[in-house]
Scaffold this active site. Structure first.
Site, PDB file in Angstrom:
ATOM      1  N   ARG A  53       0.840  -1.219   0.000  1.00  0.00           N
ATOM      2  CA  ARG A  53       0.000   0.000   0.000  1.00  0.00           C
ATOM      3  C   ARG A  53       0.869   1.261   0.000  1.00  0.00           C
ATOM      4  O   ARG A  53       0.572   2.239   0.683  1.00  0.00           O
ATOM      5  CB  ARG A  53      -0.931   0.032   1.222  1.00  0.00           C
ATOM      6  CG  ARG A  53      -1.979  -1.066   1.258  1.00  0.00           C
ATOM      7  CD  ARG A  53      -3.010  -0.871   0.143  1.00  0.00           C
ATOM      8  NE  ARG A  53      -4.125  -1.772   0.315  1.00  0.00           N
ATOM      9  CZ  ARG A  53      -4.132  -3.055  -0.084  1.00  0.00           C
ATOM     10  NH1 ARG A  53      -3.068  -3.578  -0.672  1.00  0.00           N
ATOM     11  NH2 ARG A  53      -5.213  -3.794   0.097  1.00  0.00           N
ATOM     12  N   GLU A  97      -4.769   4.180   6.226  1.00  0.00           N
ATOM     13  CA  GLU A  97      -4.397   3.976   4.826  1.00  0.00           C
ATOM     14  C   GLU A  97      -5.021   5.045   3.920  1.00  0.00           C
ATOM     15  O   GLU A  97      -4.457   5.435   2.902  1.00  0.00           O
ATOM     16  CB  GLU A  97      -4.863   2.568   4.414  1.00  0.00           C
ATOM     17  CG  GLU A  97      -4.065   1.953   3.301  1.00  0.00           C
ATOM     18  CD  GLU A  97      -4.584   2.384   1.949  1.00  0.00           C
ATOM     19  OE1 GLU A  97      -3.774   2.868   1.132  1.00  0.00           O
ATOM     20  OE2 GLU A  97      -5.793   2.266   1.718  1.00  0.00           O
ATOM     21  N   SER A 138     -10.492  -0.597   2.949  1.00  0.00           N
ATOM     22  CA  SER A 138      -9.728  -0.710   4.198  1.00  0.00           C
ATOM     23  C   SER A 138      -9.324   0.681   4.668  1.00  0.00           C
ATOM     24  O   SER A 138      -8.634   1.398   3.941  1.00  0.00           O
ATOM     25  CB  SER A 138      -8.458  -1.527   3.984  1.00  0.00           C
ATOM     26  OG  SER A 138      -8.773  -2.799   3.496  1.00  0.00           O
TER      27      SER A 138
HETATM   28  N1  EPU Z   1     -10.715 -10.565  10.083  1.00  0.00           N
HETATM   29  C1  EPU Z   1     -11.359 -10.571  11.312  1.00  0.00           C
HETATM   30  N2  EPU Z   1     -12.336  -9.633  11.506  1.00  0.00           N
HETATM   31  C2  EPU Z   1     -12.691  -8.718  10.579  1.00  0.00           C
HETATM   32  C3  EPU Z   1     -12.009  -8.732   9.335  1.00  0.00           C
HETATM   33  C4  EPU Z   1     -11.016  -9.659   9.120  1.00  0.00           C
HETATM   34  O1  EPU Z   1     -11.073 -11.368  12.184  1.00  0.00           O
HETATM   35  O2  EPU Z   1     -13.598  -7.933  10.830  1.00  0.00           O
HETATM   36  C5  EPU Z   1      -9.729 -11.629   9.834  1.00  0.00           C
HETATM   37  C6  EPU Z   1     -10.313 -12.649   8.851  1.00  0.00           C
HETATM   38  O3  EPU Z   1     -11.004 -13.638   9.522  1.00  0.00           O
HETATM   39  C7  EPU Z   1      -9.119 -13.190   8.142  1.00  0.00           C
HETATM   40  C8  EPU Z   1      -8.143 -12.025   8.168  1.00  0.00           C
HETATM   41  O4  EPU Z   1      -8.632 -11.098   9.130  1.00  0.00           O
HETATM   42  O5  EPU Z   1      -8.554 -14.244   8.863  1.00  0.00           O
HETATM   43  C9  EPU Z   1      -7.984 -11.371   6.812  1.00  0.00           C
HETATM   44  O6  EPU Z   1      -9.214 -10.839   6.377  1.00  0.00           O
HETATM   45  P1  EPU Z   1      -9.493 -10.478   4.833  1.00  0.00           P
HETATM   46  O7  EPU Z   1      -9.176 -11.634   3.971  1.00  0.00           O
HETATM   47  O8  EPU Z   1     -10.878  -9.918   4.766  1.00  0.00           O
HETATM   48  O9  EPU Z   1      -8.431  -9.391   4.465  1.00  0.00           O
HETATM   49  P2  EPU Z   1      -7.839  -8.124   5.223  1.00  0.00           P
HETATM   50  O10 EPU Z   1      -6.446  -8.414   5.636  1.00  0.00           O
HETATM   51  O11 EPU Z   1      -8.775  -7.654   6.287  1.00  0.00           O
HETATM   52  C10 EPU Z   1      -6.749  -7.139   3.065  1.00  0.00           C
HETATM   53  C11 EPU Z   1      -6.762  -5.873   2.263  1.00  0.00           C
HETATM   54  C12 EPU Z   1      -8.055  -5.738   1.479  1.00  0.00           C
HETATM   55  C13 EPU Z   1      -8.178  -6.933   0.544  1.00  0.00           C
HETATM   56  C14 EPU Z   1      -8.142  -8.224   1.385  1.00  0.00           C
HETATM   57  C15 EPU Z   1      -8.134  -9.470   0.539  1.00  0.00           C
HETATM   58  C16 EPU Z   1      -5.385  -4.292   3.496  1.00  0.00           C
HETATM   59  C17 EPU Z   1      -5.328  -3.043   4.297  1.00  0.00           C
HETATM   60  N3  EPU Z   1      -6.589  -4.722   3.136  1.00  0.00           N
HETATM   61  O12 EPU Z   1      -7.799  -7.055   4.034  1.00  0.00           O
HETATM   62  O13 EPU Z   1      -7.968  -4.560   0.690  1.00  0.00           O
HETATM   63  O14 EPU Z   1      -9.377  -6.881  -0.207  1.00  0.00           O
HETATM   64  O15 EPU Z   1      -6.940  -8.238   2.183  1.00  0.00           O
HETATM   65  O16 EPU Z   1      -6.881  -9.612  -0.055  1.00  0.00           O
HETATM   66  O17 EPU Z   1      -4.338  -4.857   3.183  1.00  0.00           O
HETATM   67  C18 EPU Z   1      -8.521  -2.258   0.581  1.00  0.00           C
HETATM   68  O18 EPU Z   1      -7.310  -2.025   0.571  1.00  0.00           O
HETATM   69  O19 EPU Z   1      -9.379  -1.338   0.509  1.00  0.00           O
HETATM   70  C19 EPU Z   1      -8.983  -3.629   0.692  1.00  0.00           C
HETATM   71  C20 EPU Z   1     -10.272  -3.939   0.809  1.00  0.00           C
END
Ligand code: EPU
Length: 335
Positions: free
Chosen positions: A160, A331, A235
């Site tokens: 990012r 972010e 995010s």
């Molecule tokens: N999780 C929780 N609670 C929540 C959300 C997530 O426990 O409310 C846990 C999930 O269970 C999972 C882990 O966190 O084990 C990862 O969750 P997720 O796959 O939804 O991805 P993220 O790390 O929360 C990142 C990116 C997203 C992208 C997703 C999928 C960043 C800041 N965000 O989110 O990007 O879509 O991975 O690759 O790196 C964005 O940048 O706007 C965005 C949506």
């Protein structure tokens, strides 16, 4: 080209926050952009508006980058090089690639925003980042009105992050981006657990890039709010990277904490999980709050003020720091 006076920016940011722009102009070509820079250098740029939180009225001239169009620069039997103008919608570009069977951006399906801003934060999702397919970024230097070409390497991409968020911040206007896409033998990226699960569920054994895009669209739709219905900027925070020592201490207390290894000494943990632990997932304060299905996303239910959403973010940062000794980095660009 006409300067509009006192218009609301509500329809120009995916948070759907209303602030007033004293003067506003939508630019459809590089020529028009250069004309504006002849008489005004102190400008406020807006593109897809998908990564900003507006907390104040804008006194500068707001320049909306609306330069459309794409062209194929060159191709061979394996790859195609496509240059896309900054004002093209990102997801429309992804869908066009899939219709042409051009591989490389399918994991980035349904990300809001425009092509021109995709390199700034190096958009990423489901194991892919836009840096993996960018060869060049063309940008106009505001002080000189000269076009510069940034190679992939000189963009200094990170998680990012890029040069356009750091030393070149506010100095350049990205006008187009060039991508190298595969025409065959696509390198499919299905490592992200949930993609494999969904492909298995759909009984797809040899997925095409369209299958992957379809799966990602449905995963995103199930987790992330549609900005046309509920204002948001995806995010709101970055996922923090902490030391493995700090991580192991945390893991003792919370054996189920999700994590990704970054290096031998660094571990990335999901900010959404941390926010959920402090009890903020789905929290609603008047007309804004934290999304109920993904705690990393702050939402504007209806006519919330940017500064209220920002204050909520500060509260979350403080609570996470107090509870976990982890500093969450915002972010989204706070204006
Ligand atoms: N999780 C929780 N609670 C929540 C959300 C997530 O426990 O409310 C846990 C999930 O269970 C999972 C882990 O966190 O084990 C990862 O969750 P997720 O796959 O939804 O991805 P993220 O790390 O929360 C990142 C990116 C997203 C992208 C997703 C999928 C960043 C800041 N965000 O989110 O990007 O879509 O991975 O690759 O790196 C964005 O940048 O706007 C965005 C949506």
């Amino acid at each position: 080209m006409e300067i509009q006076k006192n218009i609301s920016l509500k329809n120009f940011n995916t948070f759907g926050v209303h602030v007033n722009a004293k003067r506003f102009i939508s630019v459809k070509s590089l020529y028009q952009l250069k004309e504006i820079l002849k008489f005004e250098k102190d400008i406020f740029l807006i593109s897809g508006g998908s990564n900003i939180l507006l907390t104040r009225d804008i006194d500068q001239l707001v320049v909306h980058i609306n330069i459309k169009g794409l062209s194929i620069d060159k191709e061979n039997s394996d790859f195609v090089y496509v240059t896309v103008n900054a004002g093209e919608n990102w997801h429309d570009f992804v869908l066009w690639c899939i219709s042409q069977n051009y591989g490389g951006v399918e994991n980035l399906s349904l990300i809001p925003g425009n092509v021109g801003t995709s390199p700034i934060q190096n958009i990423g999702a489901y194991g892919s980042e836009v840096k993996d397919v960018i060869t060049n970024v063309t940008a106009l230097e505001i002080s000189t009105s000269k076009l510069h070409s940034f190679s992939n390497e000189s963009c200094k991409f990170g998680y990012r992050n890029s040069i356009f968020k750091n030393e070149k911040k506010g100095k350049f206007i990205i006008t187009s981006v060039t991508f190298k896409l595969s025409k065959k033998k696509h390198r499919l990226n299905t490592q992200y657990g949930i993609i494999e699960q969904e492909l298995n569920y759909r009984k797809i054994k040899e997925p095409t890039i369209k299958d992957i895009s379809d799966v990602i669209i449905s995963i995103r739709k199930s987790k992330l709010p549609d900005p046309r219905k509920i204002g948001n900027s995806g995010s709101f925070f970055k996922n923090p990277i902490i030391s493995s020592d700090q991580f192991y201490k945390l893991q003792k207390k919370h054996p189920n904490i999700p994590f990704f290894d970054i290096s031998k000494t660094q571990i990335k943990i999901p900010a959404g999980w941390l926010i959920e632990q402090i009890g903020f997932k789905g929290k609603r304060i008047d007309n804004y709050g934290v999304h109920e299905k993904q705690a990393l996303v702050l939402v504007n239910y209806d006519n919330a003020l940017g500064k209220d959403i920002y204050n909520l973010a500060i509260t979350i940062q403080k609570k996470i720091l107090d509870t976990f000794s982890i500093k969450l980095e915002i972010e989204v660009n706070i204006i």
